[in-house]
Design a protein around this motif. Structure first.
Motif: not given
Ligand code: NAG
Ligand code: NAG
Ligand code: NAG
Ligand code: NAG
Length: 371
Positions: A3-7, A77-80, A83-85, A114-117
């Motif tokens: 449920r947390q994930l985007g495309f 939802a905020n990514p865990s 995932i951000t790692d 992509l804001g985390f990349t």
């Protein structure tokens, strides 16, 4: 977790494998470029794992709709941390997303991830963006891009699309290309300032025209703009473009009007060109004579591949350091050894390969190498 994930994460981590289909993704030998074409009706999405270590990544959706994925992902939802790692460890510098119908919610969800990349360049091509999305909770939570390119992207939100997309980008964007746009009649009140944008390329929008240009160049929203490209953008006269620039009060240094069908406007009201404009490209514009009212001084003026039937007189030309007249009919009839004595530098007149070859042969002949 699903449920947390985007495309993107959906592509990268969660897809089901379809082992019988051909592999949609290919990584080059150096491991730098990776491209996926999910054109198969049941593609192996997991193949996208191949691209994790690449810097130049392309995902094409084979023209499919990604709408049904929305049911499975919660793009808000905020990514865990897990995932951000993963996202922070990606070495993606350039990403292309193309050939799909994608809900705005999913596209903006992807921008947020992509804001985390450390992505620097994003290209969106042949996309149909459906529906609307709420603005981000946090300002500019998307990627810190240098360059954004859009080509043939349509938006359900019509004229508001740029303002909507802008909310997701960090404000450092330097280069923006928008080709084959479905709307450039921006709702300028909603667009915020692009403080760092130096280059705006609106080439390949043949329907734009000079009137359209005025609404596309939202006044005072591009304070750092220095380079404007309008190739094949329905421009008609240099003076019409000059007026549009004046209306937008842009301080341009370079203007590319090549590949428009231009005509001169005899007796048009005078227009002040941006005072720092030093490079003007009028090549491939079907001009039969040098238009009147060009800037008085230029560093570069490209008049190549037009229909000039005679060598322009010095008083018809601005003071220019690098002038190109290649590919005009007068050069076929006239000897090109006639120079000016006016201080105008005549740039290399013919540079085609054939001419170069003949000149080389002539020199060799002169040197007695041929009988
Ligand atoms: C993707 O594959 C399809 C089918 O092979 C092909 O027609 C299409 O041109 C490809 N798209 C890209 C962007 O390579
Ligand atoms: C533009 O994109 C749409 C998908 O949104 C596609 O169907 C169409 O073929 C594209 N047009 C061109 C000229 O590539
Ligand atoms: C552009 O948008 C304005 C409203 O913002 C509207 O009045 C005008 O008709 C539009 N022009 C075109 C060419 O769609
Ligand atoms: C002018 O535009 C043409 C065509 O777009 C391009 O080939 C040429 O290099 C440009 N000239 C300069 C001086 O940049």
């Amino acid at each position: 977790m699903e449920r947390q994930l985007g495309f993107l994460l959906f592509l990268l981590t969660l897809a089901h494998a379809f082992p019988d289909s051909p592999e949609p993704c290919e990584l080059d030998e150096d491991g730098v470029r990776c491209a996926c074409n999910f054109s198969d009706p049941e593609p192996n999405w997991q193949s996208a794992f191949l691209c994790i270590g690449a810097t130049d990544v392309k995902f094409y959706g084979g023209g499919r709709s990604l709408e049904h994925f929305l049911k499975r992902v919660n793009t808000e939802a905020n990514p865990s941390k897990q995932i951000t790692d993963v996202l922070k460890s990606l070495s993606w510098q350039r990403l292309t997303l193309g050939n799909a119908r994608v809900p705005a919610l999913m596209l903006f969800g992807a921008l947020r991830l992509l804001g985390f990349t450390s992505l620097k360049e994003l290209t969106l091509e042949n996309l149909e963006v459906t529906g609307t999305a709420l603005p981000p909770l946090l300002e500019a939570s998307g990627p810190n891009l240098d360059t954004l390119r859009l080509s043939n992207v349509s938006w359900a939100t019509g004229d508001a699309w740029l303002a909507e997309l802008q909310q997701w980008l960090k404000p450092g964007l330097k280069v923006l290309h928008i080709a084959q746009a479905h709307s450039l009649n921006f709702s300028c009140e909603q667009v915020r300032v692009f403080p760092a944008l130096v280059t705006l390329d609106l080439s390949d929008n043949p329907e734009l025209g000079e009137k359209g240009l005025i609404s596309a160049l939202c006044r005072s929203k591009f304070p750092a703009l220095r380079v404007l490209a309008l190739r094949n953008a329905g421009m008609e006269t240099p003076s019409g473009v000059c007026s549009a620039l004046a209306a937008a009060s842009l301080q341009l240094e370079q203007l590319d009007l090549s590949h428009n069908s231009l005509r001169d406007t005899e007796g048009a009201p005078g227009c002040d060109w941006p005072s720092k404009l030093n490079s003007l490209n009028l090549s491939f514009t079907e001009l039969k004579q040098v238009p009147k009212g060009l800037p008085a001084k230029l560093n570069v003026l490209d008049l190549s591949y037009n229909r000039l039937n005679r060598q322009p007189r010095p008083d018809e030309l601005p003071k220019v350091v690098h002038l190109s007249l290649t590919g005009n009919p007068f050069l076929d009839s006239e000897s090109h050894s006639e120079g000016y004595s006016s201080g105008v530098v005549v740039a290399p007149v013919r540079s085609s390969l054939a001419v170069g070859l003949w000149a080389t042969l002539a020199v060799l002949q002169g040197a007695g190498l041929f009988a």
